[in-house]
Design an enzyme around this catalytic site. Sequence first.
Site, short mmCIF file in Angstrom:
data_model
loop_
_atom_site.label_atom_id
_atom_site.label_comp_id
_atom_site.label_asym_id
_atom_site.label_seq_id
_atom_site.Cartn_x
_atom_site.Cartn_y
_atom_site.Cartn_z
N LYS A 1 0.81 -1.23 0.00
CA LYS A 1 0.00 0.00 0.00
C LYS A 1 0.84 1.27 0.00
CE LYS A 1 -4.28 -1.61 0.09
NZ LYS A 1 -5.16 -1.40 -1.07
N GLU B 1 -9.88 6.35 2.64
CA GLU B 1 -10.76 5.32 3.18
C GLU B 1 -9.88 4.14 3.55
OE1 GLU B 1 -10.01 5.52 0.04
OE2 GLU B 1 -9.44 3.43 -0.34
N SER C 1 1.47 -9.71 -1.08
CA SER C 1 1.19 -8.28 -0.95
C SER C 1 1.32 -7.73 0.46
CB SER C 1 -0.21 -7.99 -1.48
OG SER C 1 -1.15 -8.79 -0.81
#
Lengths: 258, 393
Positions: free
Chosen positions: B89, B111, B377
């Site tokens: 991220k 968000e 990830s």
Amino acid sequence: MKNRINQLFESKKKNIFSVYFTAGFPQLNSTTDIIHELEKNGADLIEIGIPFSDPTADGPTIQRSSEAALKNGMSLKLLFEQLKDIRKTVKIPLILMGYFNPVMQFGVAAFCEKCREIGIDGAILPDLPLEEYELHFKKDFEQNQLHNILLITPQTPEERIRKIDAASGGFIYMVSSASTTGTGKKVEDFRQDYFERVEQMNLKNPRLIGFGISDRATFSNACKFASGAIIGSAFVKALEPDSGLKTSVADFAKSIVL
Amino acid sequence: MKYDVNEKGYYGEFGGAWIPEMMYANIDELRRRYLEIIESPEFKNEFEQLLKNYVGRPSPLYFAGRLSEHYGTRIFLKREDLNHTGSHKLNNTVGQILLAQKLGKTRIIAETGAGQHGVATATVCALKGLKCVVYMGALDVKRQAPNVKKMKMLGAEVVPVHSGNKTLKDATNEAMRDWINNPEDTHYIIGSVVGPHPYPDMVARFQSVISKEMKSQLLEQTGSEFPTRILACVGGGSNAAGAFYHYLDDEQVELIGVEAAGKGVETSETAATLQVGLPGVLHSSKTMLMQNSDGQITEPYSISAGLDYPGIGPLHSYLFKCGRAKYLAATDEEVLKAALLLTQKEGIIPALESAHALAALEKLKLKPDDVNVINLSGSGNKDMETYLDYFGY
């Protein structure tokens, strides 16, 4: 027959009183009662909200009414069913307002045809942008004499306002400030230069001001800068369920009409 | 390139910018300026420096020997879990915070579902000294308490969202409302390849560093930059977009996205959008969506909060539709097993999201000479409670 929205703006130039409510709220079958009561008590134009699960341009009041309406079982199909005989009794222009996805799933062409069949005069679909409308859907709207009402905001550049004016029929929905609905910002707080700037543009379409109009004072203030104004959240908040419904609609309308 | 977004923001029939007029000014500014900004030498230099020295890139490409032996094939893990803040991220939030500064914005909103994107956003806001507000579904605030505390310690304001199902979709709605109400000073850092154009393309570009590194690492380790296949989990689809990006035109490389089946795609408790969804418009994008026949968005379910979303990025809808990528789905149970297998074969505890990609290995015919790259990830640190509950350690 001439579109009722155009008839209205030709016969009344000032203080047009337009009201929004969410279909299916407070009760699943409140829709026609609310419309009748509003017309009887001085509303010039009604926007019937099609509830959606994710109303991103709306504040808490309309989020709650939409959620409740969906829980009550409201759908676009059912709304058309409830409205099928509305033109036997109601004369004022009616507009459907909602988000694009339910209309897309119904089919845009089918939606426009159904509106004509029932006698709906316009649609407001805030997340259907001008470009997509012109490219894909304008024909469907025009073939069915359905006006697509587009929004402008204080941030909309002049050139884009011109484009929106050219693509619009009926009226232009002037969002009073950059905000979602029902935020409690008052119309007096808004920068009047925006209203005046747009007024001086001599647009071909008349304008109604919406967002932040909640009572007679804000309504009459907004009416100074446009042909009229739209009340949504404040009206939805005032609706009482059951036996109180008709009275609450009538009382609210009377408290606004100039 | 064949799979690039077109000038109107579409991948085939999917994408676009279905925005209310209130968002027009902001989206238009982004659309006009994002390429010029992120392609400028100054931006590239700053971005690359931060990726290297702050995020800790390149992330290793690790040959998982014991897992390979187990499946009778060759398996490599792209270790995005080793990035600062524990997931891919941060690649995107670093890019977007630099962009926001160039646009002169002083307030950042985001968000978050599991809290990984929220933490990554709060992190870059601390780094750059910008005000940060993170919207998070009230249910997720409860489920992901450690991440909420992290965001607060980083100086962010965390706003619990009580509408709808109180999860990621509702947090996204609320962030969009915030942006509508604050059109001038605020930049919205969307965490995935979703939302109106140019977000899907912009986020994919920031995440594309994953496949860029993969190419040179594979060349070095296997003698070819082209693996047999790449597997990545897909919620909104940002890590998969990054892992696929530089291979989209290399049609000999099989691309596989793995969605969250939840309790099974045949049940109502699923988040496998491509398996059960239809085209529609949500969060300003035309894409595949979980919805009922009336066009109301239905509530997704997955054990992993990061994949608990009823939509998917428009790029993935397009790759699915045209067949360039294949999309599978893994159930909660399959995912938990796959996570345990990796943990005990390689000593790496994966995030529940990433374990979806691992679970797909069970569903494929794997040959000994195949080169399989799994985009790992995120780290499983945030999921320890779920794992401990399930396995009973």
